[in-house]
Design a protein around this motif. Structure first.
Motif, PDB file in Angstrom:
ATOM      1  N   GLN A 172       0.836  -1.194   0.000  1.00 31.47           N
ATOM      2  CA  GLN A 172       0.000   0.000   0.000  1.00 31.47           C
ATOM      3  C   GLN A 172       0.876   1.250   0.000  1.00 31.47           C
ATOM      4  O   GLN A 172       2.051   1.191   0.375  1.00 31.47           O
ATOM      5  CB  GLN A 172      -0.914   0.004   1.229  1.00 31.47           C
ATOM      6  N   PRO A 173       0.338   2.411  -0.424  1.00 33.58           N
ATOM      7  CA  PRO A 173       1.127   3.645  -0.332  1.00 33.58           C
ATOM      8  C   PRO A 173       1.647   3.868   1.082  1.00 33.58           C
ATOM      9  O   PRO A 173       2.815   4.146   1.308  1.00 33.58           O
ATOM     10  CB  PRO A 173       0.129   4.732  -0.754  1.00 33.58           C
ATOM     11  N   HIS A 216      -6.178   4.107 -12.647  1.00 34.00           N
ATOM     12  CA  HIS A 216      -5.319   5.281 -12.472  1.00 34.00           C
ATOM     13  C   HIS A 216      -5.272   5.690 -11.002  1.00 34.00           C
ATOM     14  O   HIS A 216      -6.244   5.514 -10.266  1.00 34.00           O
ATOM     15  CB  HIS A 216      -5.830   6.453 -13.316  1.00 34.00           C
ATOM     16  N   TRP A 217      -4.137   6.259 -10.594  1.00 33.58           N
ATOM     17  CA  TRP A 217      -3.992   6.787  -9.254  1.00 33.58           C
ATOM     18  C   TRP A 217      -4.366   8.264  -9.247  1.00 33.58           C
ATOM     19  O   TRP A 217      -3.902   9.043 -10.064  1.00 33.58           O
ATOM     20  CB  TRP A 217      -2.562   6.620  -8.756  1.00 33.58           C
ATOM     21  N   PHE A 274      -7.370   4.735  -6.196  1.00 34.90           N
ATOM     22  CA  PHE A 274      -7.127   3.943  -7.402  1.00 34.90           C
ATOM     23  C   PHE A 274      -8.463   3.752  -8.099  1.00 34.90           C
ATOM     24  O   PHE A 274      -9.341   3.048  -7.616  1.00 34.90           O
ATOM     25  CB  PHE A 274      -6.512   2.589  -7.041  1.00 34.90           C
ATOM     26  N   ARG A 301      -5.150  11.782  -6.505  1.00 31.84           N
ATOM     27  CA  ARG A 301      -4.897  12.357  -5.188  1.00 31.84           C
ATOM     28  C   ARG A 301      -6.121  13.172  -4.764  1.00 31.84           C
ATOM     29  O   ARG A 301      -6.229  14.354  -5.066  1.00 31.84           O
ATOM     30  CB  ARG A 301      -3.659  13.250  -5.212  1.00 31.84           C
ATOM     31  N   HIS A 315      -4.843   8.473  -1.361  1.00 34.49           N
ATOM     32  CA  HIS A 315      -4.648   7.959  -2.719  1.00 34.49           C
ATOM     33  C   HIS A 315      -5.904   7.214  -3.136  1.00 34.49           C
ATOM     34  O   HIS A 315      -6.452   6.428  -2.365  1.00 34.49           O
ATOM     35  CB  HIS A 315      -3.456   7.003  -2.778  1.00 34.49           C
ATOM     36  N   ARG A 320      -5.176   4.824   1.253  1.00 33.53           N
ATOM     37  CA  ARG A 320      -5.528   4.456  -0.126  1.00 33.53           C
ATOM     38  C   ARG A 320      -6.988   3.989  -0.148  1.00 33.53           C
ATOM     39  O   ARG A 320      -7.462   3.312   0.770  1.00 33.53           O
ATOM     40  CB  ARG A 320      -4.613   3.320  -0.600  1.00 33.53           C
ATOM     41  N   GLY A 365      -9.893   8.885  -0.188  1.00 34.91           N
ATOM     42  CA  GLY A 365      -8.482   8.538  -0.280  1.00 34.91           C
ATOM     43  C   GLY A 365      -7.953   7.610   0.798  1.00 34.91           C
ATOM     44  O   GLY A 365      -6.758   7.320   0.832  1.00 34.91           O
TER      45      GLY A 365
END
Length: 370
Positions: free
Chosen positions: A52-53, A242-243, A238, A245, A236, A345, A324
């Motif tokens: 994960q981010p 595409h990601w 998804f 913000r 974040h 995320r 997010g």
């Protein structure tokens, strides 16, 4: 970093209460410190595997942290690592805390679970007026959800008034007769937030701070503010391969249903408060976590503010998601064990499954303090 939220009205006033309650230890006894180190390593490896981010998790048992770890970044662009003070959006995990407030007020005789919402909140559609607080808490009200796939991302960063949110669905018919079925609806908790304000005479965020956040030492917890000085993680999303913000969640977009932010350290203290009885006595917790009977037979699979994961084993939980972030709060009542997972995320992610994987990893060892 300090929380500069204007909602932290009662930090000093609550300090005496916090000292009276006592602070549960965050570290284990020295005789099993090596076990904790091993548990932390196991947990960190498990979190790294999630890719994960940024992610953080903690397992608390009988008021002791038996495993705590973080992986990834709070800010991927600046390579700022997640730690125990990184602040995440909790999303609908907020509902579990709102339910705790309701039960505190119930125990004080200020709210009745079987009372109609119209006793506490006026100017409601006729079809809503007889819906009880328990039906709102357990999502068995039949009232339509003001949040949906079409408005979710656009509404999240805004901060409308609670009545504005209610107006979005006030003309819709009930989805079913109250008490006969279960259907998740954020509108339920907007109504509950208004009921809390009605009987306490203070804004919801101030009530939450006075009764839960400050007494438990949840210093990083609170809604997002314009001049927020906390160590906020970046969200974040998804979506469609595409990601993105997304912007931070507004204090009003989900309000009592999902606008709370908190750090992992805050969630440790919440877990300790649950396990120690400092939030609610054992009998009130048992009532709060009991599955809700449906009219005509069967149960909802939801208690007052919590999903009933395994009724036979006494396991409840609640997930959360914003534009997010995702989160999960899992509580095993017989074991006095609470597991929390926070991820910056959203989109194509199952925080409940991550929490269950954490449980399996930590449950494989014997980390019970001696």
């Amino acid at each position: 970093m300090p929380n500069t939220s204007p909602y932290r009205f009662s930090r000093r006033r609550c300090l005496a209460g916090l000292l009276a309650l006592g602070a549960a230890p965050l570290m284990s006894r020295p005789v099993w410190a090596a076990q904790v180190v091993g548990a932390n390593a196991l947990l960190r490896d498990a979190l790294l595997a999630e890719r994960q981010p940024g992610i953080a998790a903690v397992v608390v048992e009988r008021e002791v942290v038996i495993a705590r770890a973080a992986a990834g970044y709070a800010d991927t662009a600046r390579r700022l690592a997640v730690d125990e003070r990184t602040v995440f959006e909790l999303g609908s995990v907020t509902k579990a805390l709102t339910a705790m407030l309701v039960f505190q007020l119930r125990d004080e005789g200020l709210l009745l679970l079987d009372a109609p919402i119209s006793r506490y909140v006026g100017d409601l559609p006729l079809t809503w007026q007889s819906v009880t607080l328990l039906q709102l808490l357990s999502h068995t009200s039949g009232i339509a959800n003001y949040l949906d796939a079409g408005n979710f991302i656009g509404l999240m960063p805004t901060s409308p008034k609670p009545r504005t949110l209610l107006a979005m669905v006030k003309d819709r018919p009930l989805n079913f007769a109250p008490g006969t079925q279960h259907a998740y609806s954020n509108t339920n908790y907007i109504l509950i937030g208004l009921a809390i304000e009605s009987v306490t005479g203070v804004p919801y965020w101030e009530c939450l701070d006075r009764r839960l956040l400050s007494p438990l030492g949840m210093q990083d917890a609170g809604p997002h503010t314009e001049l927020d000085a906390r160590a906020l993680a970046e969200g974040h999303l998804f979506l469609d391969g595409h990601w993105l913000r997304p912007q931070p969640i507004g204090a009003g977009s989900a309000w009592a249903a999902g606008s709370l932010l908190a750090s992992l350290r805050d969630m440790e203290r919440l877990a300790m408060g649950l396990q120690s009885g400092r939030i609610l006595p054992t009998q009130s917790l048992s009532t709060m976590w009991a599955d809700t009977p449906l009219r005509g037979g069967g149960t909802a699979g939801w208690s007052a503010g919590w999903e009933v994961i395994d009724a036979a084993r006494g396991i409840v939980g609640h997930g959360g998601g914003t534009a997010g972030f995702t989160s999960y709060l899992r509580h095993d009542a017989p074991r006095h064990r609470t597991t929390v997972v926070l991820v910056n995320r959203a989109g194509d992610i199952d925080p409940k499954a991550i929490a269950e994987r954490v449980e399996r990893v930590i449950g494989a060892g014997d980390f019970t303090p001696q």
